[in-house]
Design a protein around this motif. Sequence first.
Motif, PDB file in Angstrom:
ATOM      1  N   GLU A 144       6.627  84.761 109.072  1.00 39.73           N
ATOM      2  CA  GLU A 144       7.069  86.153 108.971  1.00 39.73           C
ATOM      3  C   GLU A 144       8.402  86.361 109.696  1.00 39.73           C
ATOM      4  OE1 GLU A 144       3.661  89.078 109.537  1.00 39.73           O
ATOM      5  OE2 GLU A 144       2.747  87.174 110.103  1.00 39.73           O
ATOM      6  N   GLU A 145       8.552  85.727 110.833  1.00 39.13           N
ATOM      7  CA  GLU A 145       9.816  85.854 111.561  1.00 39.13           C
ATOM      8  C   GLU A 145      10.981  85.330 110.733  1.00 39.13           C
ATOM      9  OE1 GLU A 145       9.067  83.762 115.139  1.00 39.13           O
ATOM     10  OE2 GLU A 145       7.913  85.386 116.084  1.00 39.13           O
TER      11      GLU A 145
ATOM     12  N   LEU B 120      11.722  87.945 108.120  1.00 41.25           N
ATOM     13  CA  LEU B 120      12.422  89.101 108.682  1.00 41.25           C
ATOM     14  C   LEU B 120      13.892  88.774 108.943  1.00 41.25           C
ATOM     15  CD1 LEU B 120       9.686  90.363 111.187  1.00 41.25           C
ATOM     16  CD2 LEU B 120      10.324  91.387 108.995  1.00 41.25           C
TER      17      LEU B 120
ATOM     18  N   GLY C  96      16.043  89.109 105.968  1.00 44.83           N
ATOM     19  CA  GLY C  96      16.285  90.471 105.482  1.00 44.83           C
ATOM     20  C   GLY C  96      15.076  91.170 104.912  1.00 44.83           C
ATOM     21  N   TYR C  97      13.908  90.552 104.960  1.00 42.99           N
ATOM     22  CA  TYR C  97      12.701  91.202 104.468  1.00 42.99           C
ATOM     23  C   TYR C  97      12.289  92.315 105.423  1.00 42.99           C
ATOM     24  CZ  TYR C  97      11.651  87.613 100.939  1.00 42.99           C
ATOM     25  OH  TYR C  97      11.680  86.792  99.854  1.00 42.99           O
ATOM     26  N   THR C  98      11.723  93.365 104.879  1.00 41.62           N
ATOM     27  CA  THR C  98      11.092  94.379 105.712  1.00 41.62           C
ATOM     28  C   THR C  98       9.716  93.871 106.146  1.00 41.62           C
ATOM     29  OG1 THR C  98      10.054  95.491 103.829  1.00 41.62           O
ATOM     30  CG2 THR C  98      12.285  96.192 104.430  1.00 41.62           C
ATOM     31  N   ARG C  99       9.103  94.581 107.083  1.00 41.44           N
ATOM     32  CA  ARG C  99       7.781  94.169 107.540  1.00 41.44           C
ATOM     33  C   ARG C  99       6.780  94.168 106.392  1.00 41.44           C
ATOM     34  NH1 ARG C  99       5.303  91.383 111.452  1.00 41.44           N
ATOM     35  NH2 ARG C  99       6.657  92.369 113.019  1.00 41.44           N
ATOM     36  N   PHE C 100       6.851  95.183 105.537  1.00 44.87           N
ATOM     37  CA  PHE C 100       5.928  95.249 104.405  1.00 44.87           C
ATOM     38  C   PHE C 100       6.192  94.115 103.416  1.00 44.87           C
ATOM     39  CE2 PHE C 100       4.813  96.677 100.113  1.00 44.87           C
ATOM     40  CZ  PHE C 100       3.467  96.949 100.287  1.00 44.87           C
ATOM     41  N   GLN C 101       7.474  93.818 103.149  1.00 47.85           N
ATOM     42  CA  GLN C 101       7.795  92.717 102.239  1.00 47.85           C
ATOM     43  C   GLN C 101       7.314  91.383 102.788  1.00 47.85           C
ATOM     44  OE1 GLN C 101      12.033  93.376 101.922  1.00 47.85           O
ATOM     45  NE2 GLN C 101      11.835  94.307  99.885  1.00 47.85           N
ATOM     46  N   ALA C 102       7.456  91.187 104.092  1.00 47.15           N
ATOM     47  CA  ALA C 102       6.977  89.954 104.701  1.00 47.15           C
ATOM     48  C   ALA C 102       5.452  89.856 104.596  1.00 47.15           C
ATOM     49  CB  ALA C 102       7.405  89.892 106.163  1.00 47.15           C
TER      50      ALA C 102
ATOM     51  N   TYR D  28       3.589  91.327 102.259  1.00 46.78           N
ATOM     52  CA  TYR D  28       3.199  91.216 100.854  1.00 46.78           C
ATOM     53  C   TYR D  28       3.543  89.842 100.267  1.00 46.78           C
ATOM     54  CZ  TYR D  28       2.976  92.267  95.857  1.00 46.78           C
ATOM     55  OH  TYR D  28       2.693  92.240  94.512  1.00 46.78           O
TER      56      TYR D  28
END
Length: 312
Positions: free
Chosen positions: A206-207, A210, A213-219, A221
């Motif tokens: 996830e890090e 992020l 450029g992913y948002t928390r929700f995109q990471a 999902y």
Amino acid sequence: MSFSVTDPSRGTKWFAGVMVVAYAIITILPLVWIIATGFKSPADAIAYPPKVVFEPSLEGYVNLFTTRTRVTEDDFAALPPPATWYEKVVRDQGMVIAGPSRYGERFLNSVIIGFGSTVLCMILGTAAAYAFSRFRVPLKDDLLFFILSTRMMPPIAVAIPIFLMFRQIGLNDTHLGMILLYTAVNLSLSVWLLKGFIDEIPVEYEEAALIDGYTRFQAFYKVVLPQAATGIASTAIFCLIFAWNEYAFAVLLTSGTAQTAPPFIPTIIGVGGKDWPAVAAGATIFLVPVMVFTILLRKHLLRGITFGAVRK
């Protein structure tokens, strides 16, 4: 002191194989007997000693899906020849078909409530498990124990308060009320199981997302959900089995509109008493959806039980 692991001997393998086969036969024998009873006539179903070899009949399945009635001898003699095979089966019993039974409606209710509560439980459980796994939640351990404690209470202990509450707010004997109830009961199981799977997914994935450029929700999902698919599938099986087989709440909180198959099947009555072939036929059909669902997800279930999601 050192220990070495050696392969089991041939005799040990044979003994283990015999034990597994014996256990499988003992476990599956009641299921085979139920399926066989569904194809017996009422006389063969209650015969003593029990009949293992019998002439197959579809009378149980016909009785399961139809409502039958008797007519006078003159009216019976004046009836036209039966137009379908199942009408002929009913005529051979000396009765006529008055209409369809309610088993189809009850079975559909089980599908709606069982799968509806499972889907809702997976959505809420995955979100809650992710929050407990990844964020600093105040009193996390206390909250997790409180969630788990809801599984310790027997359903009958809260059935009457829930009945009174549902009647007050208009959810008694409704699909929505049963879906919400089964979701609340299963949510603790899904949160605890899914948290274990998500804990095993490296947070570095996830890090990295992020940083890209992913948002928390995109990471969540695109990274976490695919890695947790095994855990979600195995948890969904357990939640569906509970919601599908649940009896106590279904008996107390439903009576018509939202009644499921488990409380309906035992009420099937034949001529002069319980129609055991129809009861067995209803139980056999009731087993099919969960069996198919489990078979389709069996690989995920085995991985989920043995290994979890991803190991660091």
